[in-house]
Write an enzyme that holds these catalytic residues in place. Structure first.
Site, PDB file in Angstrom:
ATOM      1  N   ASN A 106      70.295   9.985  21.605  1.00 11.72           N
ATOM      2  CA  ASN A 106      71.336   9.232  22.345  1.00 11.72           C
ATOM      3  C   ASN A 106      70.879   8.756  23.716  1.00 11.72           C
ATOM      4  O   ASN A 106      71.673   8.675  24.649  1.00 11.72           O
ATOM      5  CB  ASN A 106      72.605  10.086  22.481  1.00 11.72           C
ATOM      6  CG  ASN A 106      73.174  10.508  21.152  1.00 11.72           C
ATOM      7  OD1 ASN A 106      73.211   9.723  20.214  1.00 11.72           O
ATOM      8  ND2 ASN A 106      73.604  11.758  21.054  1.00 11.72           N
ATOM      9  N   LEU A 116      66.670   1.513  20.814  1.00  9.36           N
ATOM     10  CA  LEU A 116      66.107   2.799  21.210  1.00  9.36           C
ATOM     11  C   LEU A 116      66.548   3.899  20.256  1.00  9.36           C
ATOM     12  O   LEU A 116      67.703   3.941  19.840  1.00  9.36           O
ATOM     13  CB  LEU A 116      66.564   3.155  22.639  1.00  9.36           C
ATOM     14  CG  LEU A 116      66.172   2.177  23.748  1.00  9.36           C
ATOM     15  CD1 LEU A 116      66.683   2.680  25.088  1.00  9.36           C
ATOM     16  CD2 LEU A 116      64.668   1.979  23.807  1.00  9.36           C
ATOM     17  N   ASP A 131      86.963   2.864  33.897  1.00 11.96           N
ATOM     18  CA  ASP A 131      85.943   1.816  34.078  1.00 11.96           C
ATOM     19  C   ASP A 131      86.589   0.443  34.233  1.00 11.96           C
ATOM     20  O   ASP A 131      86.142  -0.536  33.645  1.00 11.96           O
ATOM     21  CB  ASP A 131      84.977   1.826  32.888  1.00 11.96           C
ATOM     22  CG  ASP A 131      83.676   1.072  33.184  1.00 11.96           C
ATOM     23  OD1 ASP A 131      83.406   0.813  34.371  1.00 11.96           O
ATOM     24  OD2 ASP A 131      82.942   0.751  32.238  1.00 11.96           O
TER      25      ASP A 131
END
Length: 637
Positions: free
Chosen positions: A130, A161, A463
């Site tokens: 992760n 990734l 956020d």
């Protein structure tokens, strides 16, 4: 002729020397904490330190805080590609030394200009589970690298990734400039800022002159704010010594220079557990006594006991119970097949890319246009939350798909993109309407009010920023990106602040940024920043006198002074000039600054924000209608 040649040589030398006397590297500020900066117009401190020193390579130092897995001479030297003997020598320990958690370790690095733009020291890192470029830069390497520089030197895309990949990691370092060398500076140490650090404290710790520290980092004053996970350069006349390092545990107590007072975070979970257990026990006793009292009272009076908003209606269900039942109703989201997703997005073609990992998709043979967000990792939290919410001002999840550890979330399509993108345009008639911007602000506040009060459990978004506010074809605003949302009953994080503080830093409330406190008031703070952006059309961080400053810092000094309406008009978005009523704009500015008060308990709650916006909207409408009515009346006469 010789005279002119001499003059030319003289002026050339002056120019060269003046370029060398640019003693500072500009402090990155919170731009380093994002991952969307560019340096098309020249080197940016959001990447690495500029290659402006006297030498192209030099010995430099960085501070790395010991942590599990990297807490000994051998593990740190392997992690940062160092000579273990040199690492042991500079820290005055032997080769078998093990450091306590949080111990600042002095790390010597070979710093060089591998490009003409930036200094860097090199190491490599094998990705864990992760991992993202941002977590590797800010968490794993403690701000000693940056997300933008990692994305530049590695060929992998942000979504490609996975565990086991090897990344090239450029570390932030620098060599002294000509001016620093002439002042006796031999080394520059890259210091990773701790919670609550300030410039005076750092200068005292490392025994350097405050003026030298200001010059080295491009600071104008010693009261400038420092952000955790960023770095500052410390100019040294000799090698650093281990006696200047400390063990960093809890965030340092806030000093008066920060201008903020926060509750201290308890460092031991044991104390917190005992406190919670005691509170639960006391609450149980109180509830038992209350139940007994109500039972006896009801038996005596033969009627229901009404309390506040728990008054029973005719069918015997309280309003609070109704709210809870409505809140937990999940709307049905479609489960798409991966083939449907790829067909709709034309296999995620670049022409369908909205931005980043968000794509436009045409479903049902083009009959329905939706947005598809491609995500790695576990998306269950966001999906489960979006399935429960149903409000016009919150983005709607239409469906989802899971395929090979990737999740694809399908949302309603927002034709006008993000609020930030819309504000950057200035050609449409809608941009010149203050009424449209008031409605957008009201939409955002209504969405927050629903999250804070009418979901079960209630949530804090965490956020809110102009990039996460989306606009549909009618310029109605909807709040997106709820992946970071937390239950609002969690009023403070269960432990001290960690290096994975999330959110856009220029919108983060100080009590969360410095002490980890999570509450609905942090959404109110972020809303205050967005409201200022709506009024001014500027970014939350803007340039003033060549340096980055918070938008509210420019504006907060002009209210409650003489001619405040005239002064506010200087900062209003030029698109609004002519149609903007100064009194109305001033009311919006004052509301935004109320939301930005440092102490959370003094900020309004979101219900008060909605109420204020409705009054401002009504005043604005009245001012717009009055001239028309007066004109009509005069014509009738």
């Amino acid at each position: 002729m010789n005279h002119h040649v001499c003059n030319l040589i003289f002026f050339t030398l002056i120019i060269l020397l003046s370029s060398k006397t640019k003693a500072q590297q500009n402090y990155s500020g919170n731009s380093i904490l994002g991952c969307n900066n560019n340096d098309e117009k020249g080197p940016s401190p959001a990447f690495l330190y500029t290659c402006n020193g006297l030498n192209k390579s030099c010995m430099a130092f960085v501070i790395f805080k010991s942590k599990p897995s990297y807490n000994s001479i051998s593990t740190i030297s392997n992690f940062l590609s160092l000579n273990p003997k040199e690492l042991a020598r500079i820290n005055s320990v032997n080769l078998f030394a093990v450091f306590p958690p949080g111990k600042e370790v002095i790390v010597p690095v070979n710093c060089s200009c591998l490009t003409n733009d930036y200094y860097q020291a090199e190491t490599k890192y094998i990705l864990g589970p992760n991992s993202t470029y941002l977590t590797v830069a800010n968490d794993t390497f403690q701000g000693l690298s940056t997300c933008d520089s990692l994305m530049r030197v590695n060929r992998y895309g942000e979504l490609d990734l996975h565990q086991g990949m090897e990344l090239h990691v450029p570390l932030r370092c620098a060599c002294p400039t000509y001016h620093q060398k002439t002042n006796g500076i031999k080394y520059l140490l890259t210091y990773s800022v701790n919670w609550g650090d300030n410039i005076s404290y750092i200068a005292t710790r490392f025994n350097v002159a405050v003026g030298n520290l200001l010059d080295a980092n491009g600071f104008s004053t010693q009261t400038e704010m420092l952000y955790p996970f960023t770095t500052v350069l410390i100019p040294l006349q000799s090698e650093p010594v281990s006696s200047t390092t400390i063990v960093v545990n809890d965030p340092p107590t806030m000093t008066p220079s920060t201008g903020r007072s926060f509750k201290k975070c308890k460092s031991k979970k044991k104390v917190l557990i005992i406190a919670i257990a005691t509170s639960v026990l006391v609450l149980c006793v109180i509830l038992f006594l209350l139940f007994l009292f109500l039972f006896l009272l009801r038996k005596r009076s033969g009627s229901f006991f009404n309390r506040g908003n728990r008054v029973k209606n005719k069918i015997g269900i309280s309003s609070e119970e109704i709210r809870g039942k409505i809140a937990i109703i999940e709307h049905i989201s479609k489960v798409y097949s991966f083939e449907e997703i790829t067909e709709a997005t034309e296999n995620f073609s670049s022409k369908n890319r909205i931005n980043g990992s968000l794509f436009r998709g045409e479903f049902g043979n083009g009959k329905e246009v939706l947005a598809v967000k491609r995500m790695r990792g576990d998306a269950s939290k966001e999906v489960n939350l979006l399935k429960k919410i149903n409000h016009f001002n919150l983005i709607k999840l239409q469906g989802y798909c899971e395929n090979n550890d990737c999740h694809y979330l399908v949302y309603e399509y927002m034709e006008n993109g993000s609020l930030r993108e819309w504000l950057s345009k200035n050609s449409s008639i809608e941009h010149q309407s203050l009424a449209k911007r008031i409605q957008i602000a009201l939409d955002i506040a209504n969405g927050l009010q629903y999250l804070h009060n009418f979901t079960e459990p209630c949530y804090v978004h965490k956020d809110i920023n102009s990039g996460n506010i989306l606009l549909n074809k009618d310029l109605r605003a909807k709040i997106a990106k709820l992946a970071l949302a937390e239950e609002s009953k969690i009023m403070i994080t269960s432990d001290c602040p960690k290096s994975y503080v999330v959110g856009s830093v220029s919108y983060l409330a100080p009590e969360y940024l410095y002490a980890g406190v999570v509450s609905t008031k942090m959404d109110v703070y972020a809303f205050g920043v967005v409201l200022l952006e709506l009024i001014t059309g500027k970014d939350s961080i803007t340039l003033q006198d060549g340096r980055e400053v918070m938008l509210y810092e420019i504006i907060e000094n002009i209210v409650d002074n003489d001619n405040e309406e005239e002064k506010v008009s200087l900062f209003i978005d030029p698109c609004l000039i002519g149609s903007c009523r100064k009194a109305c704009a001033l009311q919006l500015v004052k509301l935004s600054l109320a939301c930005l008060i440092q102490e959370p308990e003094k900020r309004p709650n979101v219900e008060e924000v909605v109420s204020s916006l409705l009054k401002i909207q009504a005043n604005d409408m009245q001012q717009r209608i009055s001239p028309t009515i007066n004109k009509s009346l005069s014509l009738e006469r």
